[in-house]
Design a protein around this motif. Structure first.
Motif, PDB file in Angstrom:
ATOM      1  N   VAL A   1       4.206 -14.827  41.948  1.00  0.00           N
ATOM      2  CA  VAL A   1       3.350 -15.962  41.541  1.00  0.00           C
ATOM      3  C   VAL A   1       2.113 -15.751  41.006  1.00  0.00           C
ATOM      4  CG1 VAL A   1       2.116 -17.996  42.642  1.00  0.00           C
ATOM      5  CG2 VAL A   1       4.412 -17.530  43.173  1.00  0.00           C
ATOM      6  N   PHE A   2       1.385 -14.659  41.465  1.00  0.00           N
ATOM      7  CA  PHE A   2       0.105 -14.225  41.112  1.00  0.00           C
ATOM      8  C   PHE A   2       0.207 -13.841  39.606  1.00  0.00           C
ATOM      9  CE2 PHE A   2      -2.698 -10.443  40.279  1.00  0.00           C
ATOM     10  CZ  PHE A   2      -3.770 -11.144  40.435  1.00  0.00           C
TER      11      PHE A   2
ATOM     12  N   VAL B   1       0.242 -16.726  32.403  1.00  0.00           N
ATOM     13  CA  VAL B   1      -0.084 -18.168  31.725  1.00  0.00           C
ATOM     14  C   VAL B   1      -1.630 -18.216  31.293  1.00  0.00           C
ATOM     15  CG1 VAL B   1      -0.181 -20.737  32.218  1.00  0.00           C
ATOM     16  CG2 VAL B   1       1.739 -19.485  32.752  1.00  0.00           C
ATOM     17  N   GLY B   2      -2.557 -17.576  32.088  1.00  0.00           N
ATOM     18  CA  GLY B   2      -3.896 -17.694  31.799  1.00  0.00           C
ATOM     19  C   GLY B   2      -4.275 -16.865  30.704  1.00  0.00           C
TER      20      GLY B   2
ATOM     21  N   ALA C   1       0.856 -16.516  37.064  1.00  0.00           N
ATOM     22  CA  ALA C   1      -0.448 -17.246  36.711  1.00  0.00           C
ATOM     23  C   ALA C   1      -1.523 -16.507  35.917  1.00  0.00           C
ATOM     24  CB  ALA C   1      -1.201 -17.449  37.953  1.00  0.00           C
TER      25      ALA C   1
END
Length: 52
Positions: free
Chosen positions: A19-20, A26-27, A23
């Motif tokens: 998940v990290f 995506v960032g 993220a």
């Protein structure tokens, strides 16, 4: 949630890392997109052509 037994830390840690990393990807993608949009606007402004 299923009982993960002795593997709970490894499985949940893997989920957390996944998940990290998603993220972060995506960032970075959003950040690069904004940067490219800004650069394109600057080039268009220098050329005197703006669309939209």
């Amino acid at each position: 949630m299923p009982d993960l037994g002795k593997y709970a830390v490894a499985v949940l840690g893997s989920y957390g890392a996944t998940v990290f990393l998603l993220a972060v990807l995506v960032g970075v993608s959003l950040w690069r997109s904004a940067r490219m949009r800004r650069a394109l606007r600057e080039v268009e402004a220098r050329q005197g052509t703006t669309h939209g």
